[in-house]
Write a protein that holds these residues in place. Structure first.
Motif, mmCIF file in Angstrom:
data_model
loop_
_atom_site.group_PDB
_atom_site.id
_atom_site.type_symbol
_atom_site.label_atom_id
_atom_site.label_comp_id
_atom_site.label_asym_id
_atom_site.label_seq_id
_atom_site.Cartn_x
_atom_site.Cartn_y
_atom_site.Cartn_z
ATOM 1 N N ASN A 188 0.827 -1.207 0.000
ATOM 2 C CA ASN A 188 0.000 0.000 0.000
ATOM 3 C C ASN A 188 0.861 1.256 0.000
ATOM 4 O O ASN A 188 0.480 2.276 -0.569
ATOM 5 C CB ASN A 188 -0.937 0.016 1.209
ATOM 6 C CG ASN A 188 -2.111 -0.914 1.046
ATOM 7 O OD1 ASN A 188 -2.451 -1.295 -0.063
ATOM 8 N ND2 ASN A 188 -2.724 -1.276 2.137
ATOM 9 N N PHE A 203 1.702 2.927 -3.260
ATOM 10 C CA PHE A 203 0.660 3.708 -3.909
ATOM 11 C C PHE A 203 0.295 4.957 -3.118
ATOM 12 O O PHE A 203 -0.743 5.565 -3.341
ATOM 13 C CB PHE A 203 -0.577 2.836 -4.139
ATOM 14 C CG PHE A 203 -0.267 1.644 -4.993
ATOM 15 C CD1 PHE A 203 -0.093 1.790 -6.361
ATOM 16 C CD2 PHE A 203 -0.108 0.395 -4.432
ATOM 17 C CE1 PHE A 203 0.219 0.701 -7.165
ATOM 18 C CE2 PHE A 203 0.200 -0.706 -5.224
ATOM 19 C CZ PHE A 203 0.370 -0.547 -6.596
ATOM 20 N N THR A 210 -6.760 3.928 -1.710
ATOM 21 C CA THR A 210 -5.946 4.096 -2.911
ATOM 22 C C THR A 210 -6.069 5.503 -3.482
ATOM 23 O O THR A 210 -5.170 5.973 -4.168
ATOM 24 C CB THR A 210 -6.338 3.074 -3.992
ATOM 25 O OG1 THR A 210 -7.732 3.184 -4.252
ATOM 26 C CG2 THR A 210 -6.008 1.663 -3.545
#
Length: 63
Positions: free
Chosen positions: A18, A21, A51
């Motif tokens: 994660n 991103f 995201t």
């Protein structure tokens, strides 16, 4: 490797992926040591980052 250990590694890898991103400006803040005090390895271990970069910024502002 047993299934439980494999799952543990997958979860940890997923949480760290994660970070790949993460919004560039937030990543710059973190690498400069200016992340919110609530953004800890424990927080990262127990939360999923959105995201969407605007949603990430909202998370950071709330910490």
């Amino acid at each position: 490797m047993d299934a439980l250990k494999d799952r543990s590694h997958r979860v940890r890898l997923s949480r760290h992926l994660n970070l790949a991103f993460l919004a560039p400006d937030l990543l710059a803040q973190i690498t400069a040591g200016h992340q919110p005090s609530g953004f800890t390895s424990e927080w990262l271990r127990t939360h999923d980052l959105p995201t969407n970069w605007d949603a990430q910024r909202a998370f950071f502002n709330a910490l």
